[in-house]
Enzyme design. Structure first.
Site, PDB file in Angstrom:
ATOM      1  N   THR A 165       3.913   7.991   8.883  1.00 42.90           N
ATOM      2  CA  THR A 165       4.027   9.568   9.286  1.00 42.90           C
ATOM      3  C   THR A 165       2.958  10.384   8.647  1.00 42.90           C
ATOM      4  OG1 THR A 165       6.592   9.253   9.122  1.00 42.90           O
ATOM      5  CG2 THR A 165       5.690  11.293   8.728  1.00 42.90           C
ATOM      6  N   THR A 189      22.177  -8.882  -5.007  1.00 47.71           N
ATOM      7  CA  THR A 189      23.472  -8.078  -4.822  1.00 47.71           C
ATOM      8  C   THR A 189      22.995  -7.064  -3.745  1.00 47.71           C
ATOM      9  OG1 THR A 189      24.909  -6.416  -6.009  1.00 47.71           O
ATOM     10  CG2 THR A 189      22.837  -6.638  -6.899  1.00 47.71           C
TER      11      THR A 189
HETATM   12  N1  ASP Z   1       8.603   5.365  10.858  1.00 47.50           N
HETATM   13  C1  ASP Z   1       7.397   5.744   9.694  1.00 47.50           C
HETATM   14  C2  ASP Z   1       6.540   4.596   9.046  1.00 47.50           C
HETATM   15  O1  ASP Z   1       7.320   3.900   8.137  1.00 47.50           O
HETATM   16  C3  ASP Z   1       7.910   6.512   8.681  1.00 47.50           C
HETATM   17  C4  ASP Z   1       7.144   7.107   7.545  1.00 47.50           C
HETATM   18  O2  ASP Z   1       5.993   6.907   7.514  1.00 47.50           O
HETATM   19  O3  ASP Z   1       7.760   7.763   6.690  1.00 47.50           O
HETATM   20  O4  ASP Z   1       5.627   4.235   9.420  1.00 47.50           O
END
Ligand code: ASP
Length: 339
Positions: A13, A275
Site C-alpha cells: 500500500t 493455538t
Molecule cells: N494489500 C496490501 C499489501 O499487503 C495491504 C498493505 O500494504 O497494507 O500489499
C-alpha cells in the site's frame, strides 16, 4: 560516518495509487514513492535503493520472492550497515518470519515496514513508518547495530519479526507481537529495549535458499467433518500440517479424528500444534483434549505464531533433516520464534 542503508521496495500500500478504471489500489513504481518523501534526502544516512521491477501487493507474496529478498541481502551484506524492506502489510509477518529463518547468523538490522494508507494520501502513515524504520536500521552504539535481526516497524513500535501478526485491517496500529515484548518504542525519542533484542551472531552469515511448501494450515472448528479431514490428511505429497487448535492446544477426542491424525503421523506427515488464540501457549497434556495428541506424536508449537510456524516448516522441510532432528528443531526455538 553515516550508516549505509539499503532500501528494498517490494510494493504494498505504501507505494500504491488508485487505478483510473476500477478505483482499486494497485502497486506503483518506486520513483513515485521517493518523490513523495523528499525528507529521505535529509536523513543523516547514506541511502541506496533497489526496487522490484514489478512491485507487488503482498497478497501475491511467494517463497520464491523470499529467496529473491534473501539473495539481495546476501549480495549487499558487506556494503551496508542495515536494510529496510518496504512491503505490503498483509503478509509482512510471514516475510519477516521466513527471512529470520533464512538469514542464519544475521548480525545487521533488516527492518520491514509499510503502511495502511498510500504515501500520496495526506494522512498517510507511510512517511513516519519509512523514516523511523530507516533511523532504526541505521542506529548504532560503539559501531554495532542496536537491533540486529529481522524486525517489523509499524506505528511507533518495533517488533521481533518472527513474533508478529497482522491483527487489524483498519487501524494504523496494524501489528501485534502477543507473546514477546516490543524491541523499541518511537516517541519523542526512540527508546530501545535492548534486553529483548537478540545478541548479534559473530558467525558468518549463511543464507538458506530452499523452502518446501508442501504443507497446509488446518484450523479446527466444532463439527469438523470426518470426510473432509481424512481427505486433507491423505493428500498426496503432503509433508506437514499446522494444526490450529483450540485454547492451550486442544482438539476433539473423537476416535476417528485421533486415528486419522495418528495414521498421518505414521505415514511421516508432521503435525504441528499451534493455538488459534493470539496470546498464550500450547501445553499438550494440560487437558484430556490434548493428552492424546501428545501420545500420537503431534509436535507442540508452544507460543509460536501461525506465520512463524508455516515458514519454519517450509524452512526445515527443505533441509531434509532426519525425522528426530526435525522434530527437535520444531519443538525448540531456533531464532527467537518461541519462548
Ligand atoms: N494489500 C496490501 C499489501 O499487503 C495491504 C498493505 O500494504 O497494507 O500489499
Amino acid at each position: 560516518m553515516h550508516s549505509k542503508i539499503l532500501l528494498i521496495y517490494t510494493g504494498g500500500t505504501i507505494g500504491m495509487m488508485q487505478s483510473h478504471s476500477t478505483g482499486a489500489l494497485k502497486p506503483f513504481d518506486f520513483k513515485h514513492l521517493k518523490n513523495e518523501v523528499p525528507e529521505l534526502q535529509r536523513l543523516p544516512v547514506t541511502l541506496d535503493s533497489i526496487s522490484f521491477k514489478h512491485p507487488i501487493d503482498s497478497s501475491n507474496m511467494h517463497p520464491s520472492v523470499w529467496i529473491e529478498l534473501a539473495e539481495i541481502i546476501e549480495k549487499n551484506y558487506t556494503k551496508f550497515d542495515g536494510f529496510v524492506i518496504l512491503h505490503g502489510s498483509d503478509t509482512m509477518a510471514y516475510t519477516a518470519s521466513a527471512l529470520s529463518f533464512m538469514l542464519e547468523n544475521l548480525a545487521k538490522p533488516v527492518v520491514l515496514t509499510g503502511s495502511q494508507l498510500p504515501i500520496g494520501i495526506i494522512r498517510t502513515d507511510g512517511k513516519e513508518n519509512l523514516i523511523t524504520a530507516i533511523e532504526i536500521a541505521a542506529a548504532q552504539k560503539n559501531k554495532k547495530p542496536l537491533v540486529p535481526g529481522v524486525a517489523i516497524y509499524f506505528e511507533y513500535e518495533l517488533y521481533r519479526g518472527n513474533r508478529t501478526l497482522k491483527y487489524n485491517a483498519a487501524h494504523f496500529d496494524a501489528f501485534k507481537s502477543p507473546n514477546y515484548p516490543v524491541l523499541a518504542e518511537a516517541g519523542v525519542n526512540i527508546e530501545y529495549k535492548t534486553n529483548y533484542v537478540r545478541k548479534a551472531s559473530t558467525k558468518k552469515l549463511k543464507v538458506h535458499k530452499q523452502l518446501d511448501n508442501d504443507i497446509l494450515v488446518l484450523p479446527l472448528f466444532p463439527g469438523i467433518s470426518k470426510k473432509i479431514t481424512s481427505s486433507i490428511l491423505q493428500t498426496k505429497g503432503l509433508k506437514a500440517i499446522v494444526l490450529q487448535t483450540f485454547g492451550a492446544g486442544n482438539a476433539p477426542t473423537d476416535k476417528w479424528f485421533v486415528d486419522e491424525l495418528s495414521a498421518a503421523i505414521k505415514r511421516g506427515v508432521i503435525i504441528y500444534n499451534v493455538t488459534q488464540c493470539l496470546e498464550g501457549s500450547v501445553v499438550q497434556g494440560k487437558y484430556e483434549t490434548s493428552a492424546q495428541l501428545k501420545q500420537i506424536g503431534v509436535i507442540s508449537g508452544e507460543d509460536i505464531t501461525m506465520e512463524a510456524a508455516v515458514t519454519k516448516l517450509m524452512f526445515l522441510l527443505a533441509q531434509k533433516l532426519p525425522a528426530q532432528k526435525l522434530k527437535k528443531m520444531l519443538s525448540t526455538s531456533i531464532c527467537g520464534e518461541m519462548s
